[in-house]
Motif scaffolding. Sequence first.
Motif, PDB file in Angstrom:
ATOM      1  N   PRO A   1       0.770  -1.251  -0.083  1.00 55.41           N
ATOM      2  CA  PRO A   1       0.066   0.073  -0.062  1.00 55.41           C
ATOM      3  C   PRO A   1       0.746   1.367   0.019  1.00 55.41           C
ATOM      4  CG  PRO A   1      -0.639  -1.590   1.524  1.00 55.41           C
ATOM      5  CD  PRO A   1       0.562  -2.303   1.388  1.00 55.41           C
ATOM      6  N   GLN A   2       1.935   1.048   0.706  1.00 55.45           N
ATOM      7  CA  GLN A   2       2.889   2.493   0.708  1.00 55.45           C
ATOM      8  C   GLN A   2       3.304   2.780  -0.709  1.00 55.45           C
ATOM      9  OE1 GLN A   2       3.782   4.367   3.401  1.00 55.45           O
ATOM     10  NE2 GLN A   2       4.680   5.674   1.982  1.00 55.45           N
ATOM     11  N   TYR A   3       3.526   1.939  -1.621  1.00 58.13           N
ATOM     12  CA  TYR A   3       3.970   2.096  -3.133  1.00 58.13           C
ATOM     13  C   TYR A   3       2.741   2.974  -3.861  1.00 58.13           C
ATOM     14  CZ  TYR A   3       5.168   1.396  -7.753  1.00 58.13           C
ATOM     15  OH  TYR A   3       5.743   1.193  -9.064  1.00 58.13           O
ATOM     16  N   VAL A   4       1.565   2.576  -3.374  1.00 58.74           N
ATOM     17  CA  VAL A   4       0.631   3.133  -4.089  1.00 58.74           C
ATOM     18  C   VAL A   4       0.483   4.755  -3.822  1.00 58.74           C
ATOM     19  CG1 VAL A   4      -2.122   3.472  -4.183  1.00 58.74           C
ATOM     20  CG2 VAL A   4      -1.022   1.149  -4.375  1.00 58.74           C
ATOM     21  N   CYS A   5       0.666   4.889  -2.209  1.00 68.70           N
ATOM     22  CA  CYS A   5       0.845   6.303  -1.901  1.00 68.70           C
ATOM     23  C   CYS A   5       1.993   7.030  -2.372  1.00 68.70           C
ATOM     24  CB  CYS A   5       0.862   6.171  -0.230  1.00 68.70           C
ATOM     25  SG  CYS A   5       1.197   7.893   0.449  1.00 68.70           S
ATOM     26  N   SER A   6       2.972   6.374  -2.719  1.00 70.65           N
ATOM     27  CA  SER A   6       4.317   6.875  -3.360  1.00 70.65           C
ATOM     28  C   SER A   6       3.980   7.387  -4.721  1.00 70.65           C
ATOM     29  CB  SER A   6       5.389   5.885  -3.397  1.00 70.65           C
ATOM     30  OG  SER A   6       5.914   5.677  -2.070  1.00 70.65           O
ATOM     31  N   ARG A   7       2.972   6.449  -5.307  1.00 77.69           N
ATOM     32  CA  ARG A   7       2.935   6.978  -6.777  1.00 77.69           C
ATOM     33  C   ARG A   7       2.036   8.481  -6.928  1.00 77.69           C
ATOM     34  NH1 ARG A   7       5.651   5.726 -10.321  1.00 77.69           N
ATOM     35  NH2 ARG A   7       7.170   5.587  -8.506  1.00 77.69           N
ATOM     36  N   HIS A   8       1.207   8.610  -5.944  1.00 74.26           N
ATOM     37  CA  HIS A   8       0.420   9.786  -5.733  1.00 74.26           C
ATOM     38  C   HIS A   8       1.321  11.002  -5.455  1.00 74.26           C
ATOM     39  CE1 HIS A   8      -3.502   8.224  -6.455  1.00 74.26           C
ATOM     40  NE2 HIS A   8      -3.176   7.177  -5.328  1.00 74.26           N
ATOM     41  N   GLU A   9       2.228  10.599  -4.353  1.00 76.28           N
ATOM     42  CA  GLU A   9       3.355  11.847  -4.030  1.00 76.28           C
ATOM     43  C   GLU A   9       4.254  12.058  -5.028  1.00 76.28           C
ATOM     44  OE1 GLU A   9       3.614  10.837   0.788  1.00 76.28           O
ATOM     45  OE2 GLU A   9       5.100   9.618  -0.553  1.00 76.28           O
ATOM     46  N   ARG A  10       4.448  11.326  -5.917  1.00 71.33           N
ATOM     47  CA  ARG A  10       5.528  11.501  -7.054  1.00 71.33           C
ATOM     48  C   ARG A  10       4.933  12.798  -7.934  1.00 71.33           C
ATOM     49  NH1 ARG A  10       7.236  10.470 -12.396  1.00 71.33           N
ATOM     50  NH2 ARG A  10       5.154   9.809 -12.697  1.00 71.33           N
ATOM     51  N   LYS A  11       3.272  13.030  -7.878  1.00 69.94           N
ATOM     52  CA  LYS A  11       2.878  14.117  -8.768  1.00 69.94           C
ATOM     53  C   LYS A  11       3.567  15.432  -8.095  1.00 69.94           C
ATOM     54  CE  LYS A  11      -1.054  11.570  -9.829  1.00 69.94           C
ATOM     55  NZ  LYS A  11      -2.702  11.443  -9.756  1.00 69.94           N
ATOM     56  N   LYS A  12       4.119  15.625  -6.950  1.00 68.81           N
ATOM     57  CA  LYS A  12       4.537  16.813  -6.565  1.00 68.81           C
ATOM     58  C   LYS A  12       5.746  17.302  -7.316  1.00 68.81           C
ATOM     59  CE  LYS A  12       2.903  16.191  -2.004  1.00 68.81           C
ATOM     60  NZ  LYS A  12       3.227  16.080  -0.326  1.00 68.81           N
ATOM     61  N   VAL A  13       6.525  16.381  -7.943  1.00 71.58           N
ATOM     62  CA  VAL A  13       7.698  16.797  -8.775  1.00 71.58           C
ATOM     63  C   VAL A  13       7.013  17.353  -9.868  1.00 71.58           C
ATOM     64  CG1 VAL A  13       9.940  16.279  -9.701  1.00 71.58           C
ATOM     65  CG2 VAL A  13       8.892  14.811  -7.842  1.00 71.58           C
ATOM     66  N   GLU A  14       6.342  16.704 -10.553  1.00 76.97           N
ATOM     67  CA  GLU A  14       5.570  17.301 -12.100  1.00 76.97           C
ATOM     68  C   GLU A  14       4.955  18.555 -11.600  1.00 76.97           C
ATOM     69  OE1 GLU A  14       2.945  14.263 -12.968  1.00 76.97           O
ATOM     70  OE2 GLU A  14       4.598  12.763 -13.394  1.00 76.97           O
ATOM     71  N   MET A  15       4.248  19.073 -10.515  1.00 78.94           N
ATOM     72  CA  MET A  15       3.808  20.083 -10.135  1.00 78.94           C
ATOM     73  C   MET A  15       4.750  21.128 -10.004  1.00 78.94           C
ATOM     74  SD  MET A  15       0.905  18.878  -7.297  1.00 78.94           S
ATOM     75  CE  MET A  15       0.495  20.647  -6.579  1.00 78.94           C
ATOM     76  N   LEU A  16       5.926  20.860  -9.789  1.00 81.11           N
ATOM     77  CA  LEU A  16       6.880  21.749  -9.554  1.00 81.11           C
ATOM     78  C   LEU A  16       7.547  22.424 -11.024  1.00 81.11           C
ATOM     79  CD1 LEU A  16       8.663  20.636  -6.468  1.00 81.11           C
ATOM     80  CD2 LEU A  16       7.885  22.928  -6.831  1.00 81.11           C
ATOM     81  N   PHE A  17       7.614  21.340 -11.714  1.00 79.31           N
ATOM     82  CA  PHE A  17       8.163  21.516 -13.151  1.00 79.31           C
ATOM     83  C   PHE A  17       6.912  22.467 -14.108  1.00 79.31           C
ATOM     84  CE2 PHE A  17      10.534  17.276 -13.003  1.00 79.31           C
ATOM     85  CZ  PHE A  17      11.669  18.304 -12.734  1.00 79.31           C
ATOM     86  N   ALA A  18       5.656  22.063 -13.697  1.00 77.67           N
ATOM     87  CA  ALA A  18       4.689  22.941 -14.317  1.00 77.67           C
ATOM     88  C   ALA A  18       4.641  24.402 -13.661  1.00 77.67           C
ATOM     89  CB  ALA A  18       3.244  22.447 -13.958  1.00 77.67           C
ATOM     90  N   HIS A  19       4.965  24.522 -12.737  1.00 77.36           N
ATOM     91  CA  HIS A  19       5.070  26.038 -11.868  1.00 77.36           C
ATOM     92  C   HIS A  19       6.392  26.595 -12.570  1.00 77.36           C
ATOM     93  CE1 HIS A  19       6.816  28.936  -8.977  1.00 77.36           C
ATOM     94  NE2 HIS A  19       5.314  29.023  -8.767  1.00 77.36           N
ATOM     95  N   LEU A  20       7.299  25.653 -12.736  1.00 78.58           N
ATOM     96  CA  LEU A  20       8.809  26.392 -13.262  1.00 78.58           C
ATOM     97  C   LEU A  20       8.538  26.860 -14.499  1.00 78.58           C
ATOM     98  CD1 LEU A  20      11.722  26.652 -13.198  1.00 78.58           C
ATOM     99  CD2 LEU A  20      11.877  24.513 -14.258  1.00 78.58           C
TER     100      LEU A  20
END
Length: 457
Positions: A393-412
């Motif tokens: 289950p922790q892996y599933v949570c990690s998949r959602h948390e990875r989107k924070k990097v993509e959000m930073l690139f969109a902000h950039l």
Amino acid sequence: MMGQLSSGQERLFYSFNIEDHIPANHLLRNIDRCLDLSDLRHYLADFYSPIGRPSIDPELMIRLLIVGYCYGIRSERRLCEEAHLNLAYRWFCRLSLEDEVPNHSTFSKNRHGRFRDSSLFRWLFNEVLRRCMDAGLVKGEGFAVDASVIKADASRQRGVPGNEEINWSDPSLSTRAVREYLEALDEEALAEALPKRLSLTDPLSRWTAAPGGPAFFAYSTNYLIDVEHGVIMDVEPTPAHRTAEVESTKTMIERVEEHFDIKPDRLIGDTAYGTAPMLAWMVDEKEIEPHVPVWDKTERKNKSLSISDFQWSEKAQEYRCPTGHALRSEWRAFKNQRSHVTKADTIIFRSRQTDCSKCSMKERCCPNTSFRKIARSVHEAARNVARRIAATPQYVCSRHERKKVEMLFAHLKRILKLDRLRLRGMTGANDEFTLAAAVQNLRRLAKLTSQGPPATG
């Protein structure tokens, strides 16, 4: 009664205080509370002469650059014009109404000189990161890594085929970016990864069509973030090439561990970071849980048997097919012991031809060959660790948390407007990416601390 603007000057003297005209919730006011440049002059002391004409205060130039990156003002000429007119910019840069804004050429002179010599932007990034850590925004338990392609300041028309001979001594090619390329040139590495096209304007950039659409010359900015609050822990520029992007992860994790004594328990990434050598580095060398999909090209999409249908015996060091026949790396003893490791860091396990010829499952197993073979990575143990984690289950949570990097690139790209570089060469990319990451952390710190301390738990 209709009002009318007064004509002419009514007063010779005005009582004016810039401080009174900056809103309490203004972005720059919140950033100013979080920014501490008190050690800047001490850090740069060795790069200034003790005699001569006083220079422009380096803190003023840094504050101006922060304003430019905060508001997506990519041109330094325009930045100076805006700072001359905007009261909030003047207030943040400690300029009064009478003070002159530095000339835009000052930035270029210092960037190519003492700023790069002193790694000033890296120092600024680290100072901002320390303040994020002091504010409790960094947990250090889970990191995420990703890369984003940024266009280089290089025209497609100034590109030549990668295998074409180039006269680098031509005076027209004597630019800073070309000199940097020639200094970093490794003939053996160049022969191994010969680019399809090479830019004569910025040779270290890479010809890529990774985002889709027409190809262009580009660099990649690589972010390593703490997933608790999306704080950027490190940033590294690379050519826009997958191998370089993956290898930069090692550089960033080791640098964070060296400077801040922080090593994550788990690292989150996409499939590009799931190669066997990378997984082995995470599991065996760094003892980091790889929350990364395994890069696996062995699974078959047709109805034939895949590797997962074969049972591995660690004790016997062999595979067993569904009918019970063995696949081994060697079927006879050699006088001189062999490792059987291929150039791809795999060991080939083969079945007996006599076993396969009489097998009822041959058409599903090896219909086009006389025997079945399996290539097993020397890092298969690390790959299995990643596979086991992927079922948690922790892996599933990690998949959602990875989107924070993509959000930073969109902000950039959308807010800071860094979708194309202005500076050339790897040092230019490093300057822009590092300063942009520092500003993103500053904005995050200003936003979260103005809302109160982060929740712990």
